[in-house]
Design an enzyme around this catalytic site. Structure first.
Site, short mmCIF file in Angstrom:
data_model
loop_
_atom_site.label_atom_id
_atom_site.label_comp_id
_atom_site.label_asym_id
_atom_site.label_seq_id
_atom_site.Cartn_x
_atom_site.Cartn_y
_atom_site.Cartn_z
N GLU A 102 -9.80 -81.91 1.89
CA GLU A 102 -11.24 -81.77 2.16
C GLU A 102 -11.44 -81.38 3.62
O GLU A 102 -10.64 -81.72 4.49
CB GLU A 102 -11.86 -83.12 1.79
CG GLU A 102 -13.32 -83.35 1.89
CD GLU A 102 -14.29 -82.35 1.33
OE1 GLU A 102 -14.08 -81.13 1.48
OE2 GLU A 102 -15.31 -82.80 0.81
N ASP A 103 -12.52 -80.64 3.89
CA ASP A 103 -12.79 -80.24 5.27
C ASP A 103 -13.23 -81.41 6.13
O ASP A 103 -12.73 -81.62 7.22
CB ASP A 103 -13.83 -79.09 5.33
CG ASP A 103 -15.11 -79.38 4.57
OD1 ASP A 103 -15.21 -80.45 3.91
OD2 ASP A 103 -16.03 -78.54 4.61
N ASP A 106 -17.98 -87.19 5.68
CA ASP A 106 -19.21 -87.47 6.42
C ASP A 106 -19.76 -88.80 5.90
O ASP A 106 -19.29 -89.86 6.30
CB ASP A 106 -20.15 -86.28 6.19
CG ASP A 106 -21.37 -86.26 7.07
OD1 ASP A 106 -21.28 -86.68 8.22
OD2 ASP A 106 -22.43 -85.82 6.61
N PHE A 155 -23.21 -81.81 14.22
CA PHE A 155 -23.02 -80.84 13.16
C PHE A 155 -22.07 -79.75 13.65
O PHE A 155 -22.31 -79.11 14.66
CB PHE A 155 -24.34 -80.24 12.68
CG PHE A 155 -24.19 -79.58 11.34
CD1 PHE A 155 -24.16 -80.35 10.18
CD2 PHE A 155 -23.99 -78.22 11.23
CE1 PHE A 155 -23.95 -79.77 8.93
CE2 PHE A 155 -23.79 -77.62 9.99
CZ PHE A 155 -23.77 -78.40 8.84
N ARG A 168 -17.54 -69.71 8.03
CA ARG A 168 -16.38 -70.50 7.61
C ARG A 168 -15.08 -69.87 8.11
O ARG A 168 -14.04 -70.51 8.13
CB ARG A 168 -16.30 -70.56 6.07
CG ARG A 168 -17.46 -71.27 5.40
CD ARG A 168 -17.15 -71.42 3.91
NE ARG A 168 -18.30 -71.80 3.11
CZ ARG A 168 -18.68 -73.05 2.87
NH1 ARG A 168 -18.01 -74.05 3.39
NH2 ARG A 168 -19.73 -73.30 2.12
#
Ligand code: IMP
Ligand code: MG
Length: 185
Positions: A102-103, A106, A155, A168
């Site tokens: 997963e990136d 959060d 962010f 991306r």
């Protein structure tokens, strides 16, 4: 969409630092899965650049698959509650050593839902590898077995992470300058 240079507050993790850490994670994973049956599962779309680089630094034989999930009742940049599978795996994970890639973790809701769902399919093992972690934002407790970097509550975009689906492709992770960024309506 604005050029990334016009919305970049600062580079948080540069390309060299990312690549060096991904190599370390790949070496660690290679050691930890000597028995094979390793399946990397990329969570689309943010996990793609990370998984590609990670996979190339894992010397243990492994397979890849992809899945996509979307969060319920959310704005584009936040997730709450549970996730719905929008693209399922092609692979039967029963008896496999599954590593979710997963990136960013959060709130934790996305990965928590995916873990719950995949557990019911009886993999041999099920672990999580995340490039980034924003611990301050956590709402659901999730295990992170392999982590690239813990970051502050800002962010970020680049290296898989998007700014409204753009950027991306950047080779670094940058912080968005929210005063300069103009979301298109
Ligand atoms: P969670 O369910 O709140 O853990 O959400 C994780 C997902 O939200 C990630 O897979 C990203 O797609 C997205 N996300 C969270 N933080 C950021 C960010 O700073 N930049 C870009 N995407 C983010
Ligand atoms: Mg994502």
């Amino acid at each position: 969409m604005q050029n990334y240079k016009d919305v970049l507050a600062e580079i948080l993790i540069d390309s060299e630092t990312l690549q060096a850490r991904v190599k370390e994670l790949g070496a660690q994973i290679s050691q930890d899965y000597p028995e094979g049956d390793l399946l990397l599962i990329c969570i689309l779309r943010g996990g793609v650049p990370f998984m590609v680089d990670l996979s190339r630094s894992i010397t243990a034989p492994h397979m890849m698959d992809f899945m996509a999930v979307s969060s319920y009742g959310v704005g584009a940049r936040e997730s709450t509650g549970s996730a719905r599978v929008t693209l399922d795996l092609q692979t039967d994970i029963r008896g496999k050593n599954v590593l979710l890639v997963e990136d960013i973790i959060d709130s934790g809701h996305t990965i928590a839902s995916v873990l719950n769902m995949l557990k019911t399919r009886n993999p041999k093992s099920l672990k999580v590898c995340a490039l980034l972690d924003k611990p301050e934002r956590r709402e659901a407790e999730v295990p992170i077995h392999y982590l690239g970097f813990s970051i502050p509550n800002k962010f970020v975009f680049g290296y898989g992470l998007d700014l409204d689906e753009y950027h991306r492709n950047l080779t670094f992770v940058g912080v968005v300058d929210l005063d300069k960024y103009k979301p298109s309506a």
